[in-house]
Every structure is written in C-alpha cells, then in structure tokens.
Design a protein around this motif. Structure first.
Motif, short mmCIF file in Angstrom:
data_model
loop_
_atom_site.label_atom_id
_atom_site.label_comp_id
_atom_site.label_asym_id
_atom_site.label_seq_id
_atom_site.Cartn_x
_atom_site.Cartn_y
_atom_site.Cartn_z
N LEU A 45 0.39 -1.15 -0.15
CA LEU A 45 0.04 -0.09 0.18
C LEU A 45 0.54 1.16 0.22
CD1 LEU A 45 -2.31 1.01 0.09
CD2 LEU A 45 -1.93 0.89 2.58
N THR A 122 -5.10 6.72 6.13
CA THR A 122 -5.75 6.34 4.74
C THR A 122 -6.12 5.40 4.33
OG1 THR A 122 -3.21 6.73 4.07
CG2 THR A 122 -5.02 4.94 2.76
N ALA A 128 -6.06 7.46 -3.80
CA ALA A 128 -4.59 6.82 -4.48
C ALA A 128 -4.04 7.43 -5.23
CB ALA A 128 -5.52 5.15 -4.89
N ARG A 133 -10.24 7.67 -5.75
CA ARG A 133 -10.39 7.39 -4.95
C ARG A 133 -9.60 5.86 -4.34
NH1 ARG A 133 -13.62 10.65 -0.86
NH2 ARG A 133 -14.25 11.04 -2.36
N TRP A 134 -9.61 5.52 -3.93
CA TRP A 134 -8.87 3.92 -3.77
C TRP A 134 -10.57 2.66 -4.06
CZ3 TRP A 134 -4.92 1.49 -3.97
CH2 TRP A 134 -3.35 2.16 -3.48
N ARG A 137 -11.05 -0.37 -5.20
CA ARG A 137 -9.21 -0.82 -5.44
C ARG A 137 -8.27 -1.06 -4.06
NH1 ARG A 137 -6.42 3.10 -9.83
NH2 ARG A 137 -8.31 4.36 -7.56
N PHE A 138 -9.06 -0.69 -2.91
CA PHE A 138 -8.06 -0.25 -1.75
C PHE A 138 -7.39 -1.80 -1.80
CE2 PHE A 138 -7.55 0.06 2.71
CZ PHE A 138 -6.26 1.18 3.01
#
Ligand SMILES: CC(=O)SCCNC(=O)CCNC(=O)[C@H](O)C(C)(C)COP(=O)(O)OP(=O)(O)OC[C@H]1O[C@@H](n2cnc3c(N)ncnc32)[C@H](O)[C@@H]1OP(=O)(O)O
Ligand SMILES: N[C@@H](CCO)C(=O)O
Length: 388
Positions: A45, A122, A128, A133-134, A137-138
């Motif tokens: 990350l 985070t 990202a 925004r994540w 995909r986070f």
C-alpha cells in the motif's frame, strides 16, 4: 496545513504535520510513511498516512509513551479538549487528562486512527496515487498490516517502547498484535473485551453486516465515493450498524431501558415504532453521518482476519511470546466477546491477570464504564512505577 479528506463530507479539523514538542493536546496530526507498506496478503500500500493525536509531553528518555488503540468506529479523538480546531469531547474523556488515570502531567498519550479508517488515515475513501479514490481498489488489510503502520508512526515519534498499550475490541486485537509481534516494544498491556482470534459467531455477525453494505445497490462494488451527495450505500451501512449495535448491548439493558414502550406518540400497530426501534434508527443514522461504508467493510474484514496464532504455531505459542505485564478484562454482559475469550488470553499470556468489568451495557461496556477501565490502567501503571 493540510485538510483531512472526509468521506462523509463532515469537516474534520485540519491535520497539521508531525508532532513537535509544545504542540497543544488533542490536536489532530498526521504521519506519512515514505515507502509503500508491504501487506500480509501480498502486494503493498503506497502513500500510507496515519492521523493521530497526542496528549502530554514525551519525556527526554522517551519512557512515558502510552498507545491507545480505538475500536471499529472510533477514532484518534480519545479525549478533548473541545473548542476551535477540536472535534469536541473524546470517547474516553474520563481516562486522559490531568489527574486522570492516564495523567497527562506524567504520560505522553498517542492515539492513531487505524489504517483503513476514515478519520484522517488512509482508507478506501482516500485518494490513491493516481488521484482517484481507492474505492474497490483498496487492498485487503489485516491487523498485522495496521500494527506495522502504527510501528512506523512510533518510529517517527522516536518511541522505541510503549510504557503501555491499551485497546478494546478491535483496538484490543491490535494491542495484542503489538505485544506478540513486538514484545520488546510493549512494556505493559491492557486488553479489553477482545479475543485471540475472531470467533465463528463474530465472523457470522460480520457476514450479515458485510452483506447489508455490499447488497445496497448504491455500494457499486465499492466505487460510490464520487457518486454525489446522498448516493452512497447509506441504507446498507445503517442496517449493518443496527445489527452490530444489538451485539454491542445486552438483552437485560434493552428490556429494562425500553421494554415494549412505543416511541413518543408513535403507534407500532399503525406504522409507528417501539422505542428500541427508534433507538436503533438513531444509532444507524448517526453512524451513516460520520463513517464511510468502504472503511466499515475494510475494517470488518481486517477484524475477521484476526488470528494471533496464524503462522506462529497457534494461539498458545503466540501468546507465550508476550513479555508485557498484562491485564485482560472481560465485561460480564458481553455477548459478542464473552469473558471466556479474555480468560483464554489471560491463561495464555505469561504475566497476565484477568479482571471483570461489571456492566449492564454489554460489549460497549469498555467505552461506557470509564471508571472501571481507569482503575485497570492505574493498576498497571502503578505496577510499572513499583517495578512490579
Ligand atoms: C462523538 C462521536 O461521534 S463518537 C466517535 C468515536 N466513537 C467511538 O469511539 C465509539 C463509537 N461509539 C459508540 O459505540 C457509542 O456512541 C457508545 C457506546 C459510546 C454510546 O454508548 P452510550 O453512552 O451508552 O449511548 P447509548 O447507546 O445509550 O445511546 C445514546 C444515544 O441514543 C439516543 N437515544 C436514546 N433513546 C432513544 C430513542 N428511544 N430514540 C432515539 N434515540 C434515542 C440518545 O438521545 C443518545 O443520542 P446521542 O448519542 O446522539 O446523544
Ligand atoms: N461501539 C463500538 C464497539 C465496537 O467494538 C464501536 O462502534 O467502535
């Protein structure tokens, strides 16, 4: 000065870089880790940021630092003060301050917002590296990843060893992870209403909550953040909170507090609500206003991953690594993390003692019964002073 992104649109006081001697207490700060964080599940990350707050002063020999770790929907705001630039009273106000158990004239208290959260650290709602925004995909996070990020924060603050690490519920999982993975950095340990691994029942309740969020059509696979005001999976998050909140309280409390009483002038036979329904609606709406559904999912999955013995030869072997003077407390009315789970921890941790918090409030007792928690903190810290 940098503004903390808020998934719910509720403004937070700005974060203001790393801690410096002389910072006012309770000011929200942030730490940014330069390198990508390697993740237990694989991958990494990048751009990890942890929001945190501090109270008191770090001693020149750095021996007085206390780490407070919040639960699922908590945040770094453990204690006030209220006022301009501060978000008001904290969730453990009675514990931290001059003359309190975590006496800020003696102790330097640090509280980070968990990695994956939505109060400045985070999480899925954060941008990202590509600026979007994540969202979906986070990456999948575990408690160990979250503690690894917290260890980087400790390094940045120059804290080699915490005098005390304390946490309840999800915060207790991370506190335990600190003590098992970094025994040399954990002087004393207070575990409240937590366990060695997420149990089948906890996984089952979490499953219902995850479905509630993900089955909301506004979830959009987790990519709802820029869908516009009011277009997130609010119904699903509210339903998840209703389910969760029931597991956080006790049946006798609900019986004695609400009984079968209708809410105000509402008539439950004609579309109205009972008081207890109104109470749950209130907690659902309150969480939806202050919390991001993506974080709720990420943190719930991280809690599900909690198993202190994974890759360490099992629970017994993992717990035997703890060198911290430890108190483990269970709440007598906790139906979600029943006291036998804390008794198991106390039996497995070499220098641990078991304590019972008496409360009608169920799992939430660790948040509500501040005086009893304060007595446990005092017991541990006085033991430290006596070289016990
Ligand atoms: C300031 C914040 O946003 S908290 C942020 C950090 N939060 C955390 O760390 C933990 C998350 N918090 C929690 O889990 C809870 O807030 C707890 C456990 C601390 C609350 O515990 P308690 O003090 O026992 O509160 P309780 O469950 O009785 O709920 C009180 C609320 O229910 C409301 N309520 C009570 N009865 C009813 C009813 N019949 N109908 C509607 N609302 C009702 C009260 O008005 C009160 O509202 P408020 O919280 O908006 O002031
Ligand atoms: N009510 C608490 C309990 C979770 O363990 C929270 O929302 O964080």
């Amino acid at each position: 000065m940098s503004t903390v992104p808020t998934p719910t649109g509720i403004p937070l006081p700005p974060a203001s870089g790393a801690w410096r001697e002389g910072d006012p207490p309770g000011r929200r700060l942030w730490y940014e880790h330069a390198a990508p964080l390697p993740l237990e599940a694989g991958g990494e990350l990048p751009g990890v940021r942890l929001a945190y707050e501090t109270w008191g002063r770090l001693a020149p020999d750095r021996s007085n630092a206390v780490l407070v770790l919040h639960a699922l929907t908590g945040d770094s705001h453990v204690a006030g003060p209220a006022g301009p630039g501060h978000p008001g009273p904290g969730w453990w106000d009675g514990l931290v301050g001059a003359g309190r158990a975590l006496d800020t004239r003696r102790w330097f208290v640090v509280a980070p917002n968990v990695l994956g959260g939505c109060q400045g650290s985070t999480g899925p709602a954060s941008p990202a590296p590509d600026g979007r925004r994540w969202g979906s995909r986070f990456p999948f996070l575990t408690q160990r990843d979250q503690v690894a990020a917290e260890a980087h924060l400790a390094d940045a603050l120059g804290i080699g060893r915490w005098a005390l690490v304390v946490g309840g519920s999800m915060g207790g999982m991370r506190a335990l992870e600190w003590a098992v993975s970094r025994p040399e950095r954990t002087g004393a340990l207070l575990l409240l209403a937590t366990g060695a691994a997420a149990s089948a029942e906890q996984l089952a309740w979490a499953n219902a909550q995850l479905h509630a969020v993900r089955d909301d059509p506004h979830w959009q696979g987790g990519d709802y953040h820029d869908a516009g005001p009011g277009r997130g999976p609010h119904t699903g998050l509210g339903l998840a909170r209703r389910i969760a909140h029931l597991t956080y309280r006790s049946e006798p409390e609900l019986r004695d507090r609400f009984g079968r009483t209708p809410q105000g002038a509402e008539d439950p036979w004609r579309g109205g609500r009972y008081q207890v329904e109104s109470y749950l609606d209130h907690h659902a709406a309150k969480l939806v206003r202050r919390f991001d559904a993506g974080s709720y999912v990420a943190l719930t999955e991280a809690m599900n991953s909690h198993d202190i013995g994974r890759g360490r030869g099992g629970t017994r072997s993992a717990l035997s690594r703890v060198t911290a003077r430890t108190l483990v407390a269970g709440i007598d009315s906790d139906r979600l993390y029943p006291p036998y789970q804390q008794a198991e921890l106390a039996a497995g941790i070499p220098a641990a003692r078991f304590r019972t918090i008496r409360s009608p409030y169920g799992h939430d007792g660790f948040l509500v019964e501040v005086e009893q928690v304060a007595a446990l903190v005092r017991e541990l810290l006085e033991g430290a002073a006596a070289g016990d």
